[in-house]
Design an enzyme around this catalytic site. Sequence first.
Site, PDB file in Angstrom:
ATOM      1  N   TYR A  50      14.697  -5.937 -21.168  1.00 55.12           N
ATOM      2  CA  TYR A  50      14.526  -7.159 -21.962  1.00 55.12           C
ATOM      3  C   TYR A  50      13.679  -6.911 -23.196  1.00 55.12           C
ATOM      4  O   TYR A  50      12.711  -6.131 -23.152  1.00 55.12           O
ATOM      5  CB  TYR A  50      13.789  -8.215 -21.135  1.00 55.12           C
ATOM      6  CG  TYR A  50      14.647  -8.983 -20.159  1.00 55.12           C
ATOM      7  CD1 TYR A  50      15.716  -9.764 -20.594  1.00 55.12           C
ATOM      8  CD2 TYR A  50      14.349  -8.944 -18.799  1.00 55.12           C
ATOM      9  CE1 TYR A  50      16.466 -10.485 -19.679  1.00 55.12           C
ATOM     10  CE2 TYR A  50      15.103  -9.661 -17.889  1.00 55.12           C
ATOM     11  CZ  TYR A  50      16.165 -10.436 -18.336  1.00 55.12           C
ATOM     12  OH  TYR A  50      16.906 -11.141 -17.436  1.00 55.12           O
ATOM     13  N   LYS A  70      -7.702 -12.461   6.233  1.00 51.40           N
ATOM     14  CA  LYS A  70      -7.151 -13.606   5.484  1.00 51.40           C
ATOM     15  C   LYS A  70      -5.984 -13.133   4.615  1.00 51.40           C
ATOM     16  O   LYS A  70      -5.803 -11.916   4.405  1.00 51.40           O
ATOM     17  CB  LYS A  70      -8.250 -14.221   4.620  1.00 51.40           C
ATOM     18  CG  LYS A  70      -8.797 -13.281   3.548  1.00 51.40           C
ATOM     19  CD  LYS A  70     -10.060 -13.835   2.898  1.00 51.40           C
ATOM     20  CE  LYS A  70     -10.592 -12.876   1.845  1.00 51.40           C
ATOM     21  NZ  LYS A  70     -11.918 -13.281   1.344  1.00 51.40           N
ATOM     22  N   ARG A 103     -19.778 -21.169  -4.369  1.00 46.03           N
ATOM     23  CA  ARG A 103     -18.355 -21.305  -4.046  1.00 46.03           C
ATOM     24  C   ARG A 103     -18.230 -22.141  -2.783  1.00 46.03           C
ATOM     25  O   ARG A 103     -17.776 -23.258  -2.819  1.00 46.03           O
ATOM     26  CB  ARG A 103     -17.715 -19.917  -3.878  1.00 46.03           C
ATOM     27  CG  ARG A 103     -16.210 -19.957  -3.768  1.00 46.03           C
ATOM     28  CD  ARG A 103     -15.600 -18.567  -3.718  1.00 46.03           C
ATOM     29  NE  ARG A 103     -15.902 -17.855  -2.476  1.00 46.03           N
ATOM     30  CZ  ARG A 103     -15.312 -16.715  -2.113  1.00 46.03           C
ATOM     31  NH1 ARG A 103     -14.406 -16.158  -2.898  1.00 46.03           N
ATOM     32  NH2 ARG A 103     -15.622 -16.124  -0.976  1.00 46.03           N
ATOM     33  N   MET A 156      12.332  -9.416 -13.175  1.00 45.11           N
ATOM     34  CA  MET A 156      12.033 -10.111 -11.926  1.00 45.11           C
ATOM     35  C   MET A 156      12.303  -9.233 -10.698  1.00 45.11           C
ATOM     36  O   MET A 156      11.477  -9.177  -9.780  1.00 45.11           O
ATOM     37  CB  MET A 156      12.859 -11.398 -11.828  1.00 45.11           C
ATOM     38  CG  MET A 156      12.495 -12.256 -10.633  1.00 45.11           C
ATOM     39  SD  MET A 156      13.524 -13.718 -10.475  1.00 45.11           S
ATOM     40  CE  MET A 156      13.047 -14.652 -11.925  1.00 45.11           C
TER      41      MET A 156
HETATM   42  C1  LIG Z   1     -12.784 -12.175   1.437  1.00 47.99           C
HETATM   43  C2  LIG Z   1     -14.119 -12.327   2.049  1.00 47.99           C
HETATM   44  C3  LIG Z   1     -14.714 -11.248   2.740  1.00 47.99           C
HETATM   45  C4  LIG Z   1     -14.154  -9.842   2.691  1.00 47.99           C
HETATM   46  O1  LIG Z   1     -14.424  -9.320   1.417  1.00 47.99           O
HETATM   47  P1  LIG Z   1     -14.030  -7.825   0.997  1.00 47.99           P
HETATM   48  O2  LIG Z   1     -14.606  -7.689  -0.358  1.00 47.99           O
HETATM   49  O3  LIG Z   1     -12.536  -7.800   0.974  1.00 47.99           O
HETATM   50  O4  LIG Z   1     -14.595  -6.906   1.987  1.00 47.99           O
HETATM   51  C5  LIG Z   1     -15.899 -11.483   3.432  1.00 47.99           C
HETATM   52  N1  LIG Z   1     -16.487 -12.707   3.412  1.00 47.99           N
HETATM   53  C6  LIG Z   1     -15.969 -13.755   2.734  1.00 47.99           C
HETATM   54  C7  LIG Z   1     -16.664 -15.062   2.751  1.00 47.99           C
HETATM   55  C8  LIG Z   1     -14.767 -13.604   2.019  1.00 47.99           C
HETATM   56  O5  LIG Z   1     -14.258 -14.642   1.340  1.00 47.99           O
END
Ligand SMILES: *Cc1c(COP(=O)(O)O)cnc(C)c1O
Length: 349
Positions: A244, A35, A130, A292
């Site tokens: 800055y 992801k 969640r 930036m």
């Molecule tokens: C992001 C995620 C993972 C992977 O988690 P890591 O801690 O990066 O290994 C696995 N399952 C779900 C549901 C996630 O949201």
Amino acid sequence: MAQAILSIDLDAIAANWRALASLSASSVETAAVVKADAYGLGAARVGRALAAAGMRRFFVAECSEGVALRAAVGPAPEIFVFSGHMAGDAEAISGTDLIPLLNSTEQVARQRSVLPGRAFGIQLDSGMNRLGLEEADWRTLAPSVLAEGPVLLMSHLACADEPEHAMNAAQLATFRRMTDGTGVKRSLAATGGILLGPDYHFDLTRPGVGLYGGLPFAKARPVVRLSLPVIQIRDIAAGETVGYGDGWAAKRPSRIATLGAGYADGLIRAMTGRATLYAGTTPCPLAGRVSMDMIGVDVTDLDHAPETLDILCTEQGVDALAAAAGTIGYEILTSLGHRYARAYEGGAG
Ligand SMILES: *Cc1c(COP(=O)(O)O)cnc(C)c1O
């Protein structure tokens, strides 16, 4: 062209996958979470390299990521979508052969009405609150859903990076209560869960951050190096300030390098006064506030004028930089900027 270069070691990612897989029994499959563009490293390249190394199952957060990943990895691997079946996604899910992890009674109903008979999994809430079906809703739905043949039952741990936390055992017990006896393939562990041991492994694990070299997988091989180009070097007198807001004043006659990357590239402003750059093994502290597109670095102690300095390297990995910035390695990785040239090493893909 002098540009910031983010080097990504695809062989190290594959090696981390094999190392994580070796922590569970050979009957347990180890999938990959890619992801957020593979945690900022490029889902297409990472996905292809892992598929070439033998990866058969991937997880993404949302449908659009699954569509892009499918184009990169081809038809063979399974691609699961954590956000499940959202309204309007039916065509993309069926057209690119994604597997939604249905999260709610509403999503189960949507899947039945628009994609009946197509592969799906179920995400259960075992306590994180969640995503996922709550236990009571699952009890109601389970008889009919199980008859429809879900390919995976999964849940996610809230505190897996703290092995002693009581929530791990509580979530494990809840997940078991909700899934024992179903005969369906099960998954509970991400990177942290793999390290909790075999009780947490079930049929399939889903590491993300450990593949990319981050904690809690302390034995991971480093994956990224980030080298920033020096745009200009100047000598300043004691008492002069840099950047800055007048925030850093030279205590001695100093040599300041201005580097071409800033908070727009993920070098978050909270690194001001805390992060360190490296010339080989020599540390060079930040001087002045992160801007930036630029940062100032104190290179007084170097005996040469550097062309680049590293902010992610052997001396300072993602978690060390995260600690300096008051955040976690996940956020350092996923903030890595789009202006960096990504240079991939290794990988058959
Ligand atoms: C992001 C995620 C993972 C992977 O988690 P890591 O801690 O990066 O290994 C696995 N399952 C779900 C549901 C996630 O949201």
